[in-house]
Each structure stands twice: as C-alpha cells, then as structure tokens.
Design a protein around this motif. Structure first.
Motif, short mmCIF file in Angstrom:
data_model
loop_
_atom_site.label_atom_id
_atom_site.label_comp_id
_atom_site.label_asym_id
_atom_site.label_seq_id
_atom_site.Cartn_x
_atom_site.Cartn_y
_atom_site.Cartn_z
N TYR A 29 0.94 4.25 -2.61
CA TYR A 29 0.48 5.54 -2.08
C TYR A 29 1.53 6.62 -2.31
O TYR A 29 1.22 7.73 -2.73
N ASN A 30 2.78 6.28 -2.05
CA ASN A 30 3.84 7.27 -2.15
C ASN A 30 4.14 7.66 -3.60
O ASN A 30 4.34 8.81 -3.91
N ILE A 74 -0.07 7.42 7.49
CA ILE A 74 0.40 6.42 6.52
C ILE A 74 1.89 6.57 6.26
O ILE A 74 2.66 5.65 6.47
N ASN A 113 2.06 7.25 -6.15
CA ASN A 113 0.86 7.96 -6.61
C ASN A 113 0.72 7.97 -8.13
O ASN A 113 0.49 9.03 -8.72
N GLY A 127 5.74 15.67 -2.08
CA GLY A 127 5.09 14.66 -2.92
C GLY A 127 3.59 14.78 -2.95
O GLY A 127 2.89 13.80 -3.18
N TYR A 174 0.83 -1.20 0.00
CA TYR A 174 0.00 0.00 0.00
C TYR A 174 0.86 1.25 0.00
O TYR A 174 0.64 2.20 -0.75
N PHE A 175 1.89 1.23 0.83
CA PHE A 175 2.72 2.41 1.05
C PHE A 175 3.46 2.82 -0.21
O PHE A 175 3.52 4.00 -0.56
N LYS A 207 1.57 15.15 -0.60
CA LYS A 207 0.93 14.46 0.52
C LYS A 207 0.50 15.48 1.58
O LYS A 207 1.02 16.60 1.59
#
Lengths: 433, 176
Positions: free
Chosen positions: A288-289, B94, A291, B86, A284-285, B88
């Motif tokens: 997510y990072n 997370i 993107n 980024g 997931y990470f 975020k």
C-alpha cells in the motif's frame, strides 16, 4: 476389568479409524472426480479446490512439525505429552505427498491438454491478462531460472523429502525411546531439531511461493512465506488443542492433559494470532505504501471487480481482519477462555477462518478473456462463483482430513499415548502454572 | 501498649504451609497472608485467591494507547496541518496503524507496570509483619502464615488455637 476396558478402547479406536478412512476415501474420490472433470473441461476451479483442501491439512502438518522442532529446541518440559500427539499426526506427510501427485501429472501434460491449467507459467502458451502468452512475457523470462517445470518438480520432491525425513526421524527417535528407554534419543532429536528448523523454514517458505504465490507469478512479496508459516502455526495449535482435549475426554489423556497445558497452548494461540495479523498487515502495508502497480494488482483483484465495484473478496478480506484476527485476539486475552469447551470453540473458529484465509490467498485469479467487454481484458474469479466449486473444496477438506485422522489413529493404536520413558515426562505430567 | 496487628506462625516445609493455608482458607478468613522465601506452585488456589486485577490495567492502557495513537495521527494530518505524503489521504487507519500499534504496546506496558504497583499497594516501606521475631528466617528456609486482626472473624484466642492446630510453631502476636 482393566484389560476389558483396554480392548474396548482399541475396538472403538479401530471403529473410528475405519469410519475416518471411508470418509477420507469418499471425500478424496469426489475431489479427484472434480479434478479430472476440470482437467478435461479446462476449468481450473476444481483444481484450485483440490489445492485448497490439500494445503489446509499440509499447513497444519507443517505447523505441527515446527512445534515438535520448537519443543525440542527450547527443551520444553511441559510439552512432552503434547509432542507425542504431534508425532502421531505428522505421520500424515507420506499420504499428503501422494495426494500432491495429480498436480505434477497435469503440469507435465500426462493428463489433460493444458499444462498451464493451474499454474499458468507451466505452459508457454497460457495467455496472460493483456493478451501476451507466457512465452513472450518479460517477467517470466526473468523468473525462468527458478520457475521452470524441471526445477519445480525437483523442489516438490525436495520439500516432501525434507518433511517426511524430519517427521519420520522425530517419530522414530521418540517411539524407540519408549522401547529401550535410552535418553540419548532425546539428544539426537535436539540435534536434528537444530538443523531441521532451517530446513523446515526454507521448505515451507518456498513451498508457499511455489504452490500458492506462483498462481499469480507476476507478483512480488517478501512476506509471503512468513504468512504461510504464521497461518500454519495457528492451524497446528488449534488442531493440537482439539486433539488433546478430545483424547482427554475419551480417556486416553484423562488426568494427563491438564488445564495448565491447555492454558499454555492457548497462550501460544494468542501469540500466533497476533503474529499472523502482524505479518498479513505488514504485507498489505508495504504494498500500500509503495503503491507500485506490479505489486498492488494482487490486492486490487481482491478488492474490486472489473467494473470497479467491491467484489466478494472485499467482504472476505474484512471478514479476515475482524474474525480471523480481532475476535480471536480479544477472546484469547481472557484467562477463562483458554480452557475446556471455550478453547475448543475458538480452535474450531480459527480453523474455519484459516480455510477462508487460504481461499483469500489461493482462489482469486485473473481469468483472461480477450473477448470480455471490459478494458482490463480479464475478470476476477469470485468467491461464490460457481457455487458448485464448494463441492470440490469441501469434499477435499473433509477427505484429506479423514485420511489424516486415519493415519493419526493408526499411529495412536500402535504406540503409547505419552512417551513414558522420556527423561522429563514427570515434569510434563505434573506441570502446574 | 501498641495496637495488635495480627498473629503469625512459623512452618518448616512448603507442604506444611500449603496445607495450613488450605485450612485457614476453609476456616473462612479473608485478611491473612503467607510468607515464603520462594513461589510455591498452587498456593493461589490453596489460599483461595482470586485472579489478579493487573490484566484489567493492561487492557485499559492498551485501549487508551490505540486511540491515542490514532488521534495523534488524525490531529496532525487531518485536522491541524494538512500535508499530502506519498499520495495518501490525510488520514487513513491503514498507515497510522503502526503508530497506534506501538502506542497500544507502550501504554499496555505502562498499565501493567503501574497496575502491579497499584494492586500491590506499592511502594510500601514498612509492614507490620516485619516485626515478627523470626522474620529474617522467612527470607531463608522458613515459611510463615499471618492472620490479621482486621479480619471480621478475628478472635485472639481462637486464632491462636487455629494456628496451633494447623501445625504452626513460634506463634506470636505482631505489633502494628
């Protein structure tokens, strides 16, 4: 007196195995009826249920095969009495291979009209979200060298071949050792384990990619195979604990399977609970990072409906974090929870949420509907819709479980409950933490 | 005359000391100990010891570590100096999770390490048991059992009698 007890035990075992077989046949029968209904109505949901029930027991089998290999590789003395139960259990791969056949029949067009019903890439005419067909899809063309039906079928045979040959070899070595007492069987098994760990790792990884990940073949993730391995090990350890404690309470392993063994299995369960969480989070990470839309869509369809609201999968995913990781993690930290009823409880718990984890990975799919009144052109299959879908899932899980239990008990009645002539059997029986 | 610390007896085999420990446990003594050249399996039960308290230190260390990690990330990103990285959010559980995770492991390890020192009352450079004349043999091939005079049930003659009963040799009073 003792002979009476033995014959009673055998009789009750026969009785149980008959019940298991009947349950298995009925369960798989219902699931197969759903399967053919799905094929004739072009509804993939019963097929997914069939895949889910199959993969639950397959993952447990793969995990158990891994455990056997690991016990040999590390030359684990304590685990020898446990290894025998695993050897009984991995005899189920032959049956699992037979259960897989209907998928190939559909993919090759032997039954039904839509070969891409379950795996969209299997038919060039399947329509993807956005309105393109698979045949015109750029990504499919790039992946075609790997993702074509002939190679896929070869791989299916290869995977089951590897698992069956490894499982049967380990079983043969260990069962023969019971008869002739020749310790060289152990050396042979260790050599096979050294090769087998690579074969098993590769086949489990690619099986997960082939059967679950290609349900959305646009997606990329390098962690997927490891996720499947982690889940398999958790299921296998939970299953092992239940089997061993059940057999100890029924008298087969009474006084042999001791709290020390239970404690060590509990420690392994704790370790793989953390490992599963680590891998699932990493997957997931990273996505997510980074993107990148090519990757994030897999999680998006597991979070939002086409209207942008939280879908049922959002609750499932949070449930996985807290109930599949957090609760078992905290629970298994406690020393006292690694024995008896308490470890049985957490094993059942882990198995239940392993099924939910498989749901989360297998079931959500983009149902393409160009006429749908939403800009995405697809809807996401929800967890609870249609509610009748659970009939196929549950009957398949119980059905395959029944067959596996039958195979286990048949193997148990034919062979000794522990490998009495293993050179290190005393070390295992007298093991004390 | 120096103060008496306790009485000590010598045993020849692990089995002897094991059964001796069981008898001392059943006699109801609390402040006593067994000295062996190597770990003997099951000795915890034979001595009636409770489980170690070190895991508690580990747990507390881990929990503190987790929240410290989260706090560092929150303080830097959300509170003290806002930076968009980024695309975020300033803070989210997370992307800070790896930090919190590493801090959990680090402080849990510290908790274990110092917990071990605290529960064992280490460092301890001197212990009265070392005054026993057969002490060097305990690091080699003999096993010793000591009952301390601090125990509420301690009675010089009765303890001597008990040590003899359970098969102890070379019974000796230890000076503090």
């Amino acid at each position: 007196m003792s002979s009476n007890t033995t014959s009673n035990d055998t009789n009750s075992l026969d009785g149980y195995s008959k019940i298991a077989l009947i349950i298995g046949i009925i369960g798989i029968g219902i699931a197969l009826a759903g399967f053919f209904m799905g094929v004739s109505q072009n509804d993939p949901r019963p097929l997914l249920g069939y895949l889910l029930g199959f993969s639950f027991w397959l993952s447990m089998g793969i995990g158990m095969l891994f455990l056997i290999i690991l016990f040999y590789l590390f030359d684990a003395g304590w685990a020898i009495i446990i290894r025998r139960q695993l050897e009984h259990a991995v005899g189920g791969f032959k049956v699992l291979a037979l259960i897989f056949i209907p998928f190939l029949l559909v993919a090759w067009g032997v039954i039904g009209s839509d070969t891409g019903l379950l795996w969209h890439w299997a038919s060039h005419d399947s329509i993807l979200p956005g309105g393109e067909t698979v045949g015109n899809d750029v990504l499919y063309h790039k992946k075609h060298g790997f993702l074509n039906l002939s190679f896929f079928t070869v791989r299916v045979f290869l995977f089951f071949g590897i698992w069956i040959v490894l499982a049967e070899s380990f079983r043969k070595f260990s069962y023969t050792l019971d008869k002739d007492g020749n310790a060289s069987w152990v050396t042979k098994a260790r050599k096979l384990a050294a090769v087998g760990i690579f074969l098993c790792a590769l086949s489990a990884t690619f099986a997960a990619i082939d059967w679950f990940k290609t349900l959305e073949f646009h997606w990329f993730s390098t962690m997927y195979g490891v996720w499947f391995f982690a889940g398999s090990m958790r299921a296998a350890l939970a299953g092992t604990v239940i089997i061993c404690i059940l057999l100890a309470s029924k008298g087969y392993l009474k006084g042999i399977f001791k709290p020390s063994h239970s404690y060590l299995l509990g420690c392994l369960m704790l370790a793989f609970t953390v490992f599963w969480a680590y891998i699932s989070f990493c997957q997931y990470f990273l996505i997510y990072n980074a993107n990148i839309p090519e990757e994030t869509f897999w999680y998006n369809i597991r979070e939002l409906t086409h209207l942008g609201e939280n879908s049922s999968w959002w609750y499932i995913s949070l449930g996985l974090i807290f109930f599949h990781f957090f609760f078992p993690f905290i629970y298994l930290l406690w020393y006292k929870n690694k024995f008896g009823v308490r470890i049985i409880f957490i094993s059942v718990w882990i198995l239940f949420f392993h099924i939910i984890d498989l749901y989360f990975n297998i079931l959500p799919g983009r149902i393409t509907d160009p006429s749908a009144d939403n800009p995405l052109g697809y809807t996401v299959r929800e967890f609870h819709i249609p509610i009748t879908g659970f009939i196929w899932d549950i009957s398949m899980i119980i059905g395959v479980g029944g067959i596996c239990a039958y195979v286990f008990m048949k193997n148990m009645s034919r062979n000794k409950p522990i490998p009495i002539k293993d050179p290190r059997i005393l070390e295992s029986i007298n093991y004390n933490i | 005359m120096t103060k008496e610390f306790g009485q000590m007896a010598l045993f020849d085999t692990p089995a002897d000391i094991f059964h001796a420990a069981e008898k001392v446990r059943d006699a109801g003594f609390k402040k006593w100990d067994v000295f062996t050249p190597f770990p003997i399996h099951g000795m915890d039960d034979a001595m009636g010891l409770k489980r170690s308290r070190v895991p508690l230190f580990t747990l507390i260390g881990g929990i503190i570590g987790f929240f410290t990690g989260m706090f560092i990330a929150w303080y830097m990103g959300e509170y003290d100096y806002n930076l968009i990285v980024g695309g975020k959010p300033y803070f989210s559980p997370i992307f800070t999770f790896p930090v919190a995770y590493e801090m959990t492991i680090l402080l849990a390890a510290f908790g274990t390490f110092f917990g071990m020192f605290i529960t064992n009352m280490l460092p301890q450079h001197y212990h009265s048991a070392m005054n026993y004349k057969n002490w060097p043999q305990i690091t080699d091939d003999k096993f010793a059992l000591m009952i301390e005079s601090k125990d509420s049930k301690y009675d010089k003659e009765k303890v001597k009698e008990l040590l003899r009963e359970i098969g102890g040799k070379e019974i000796e009073e230890i000076e503090e």
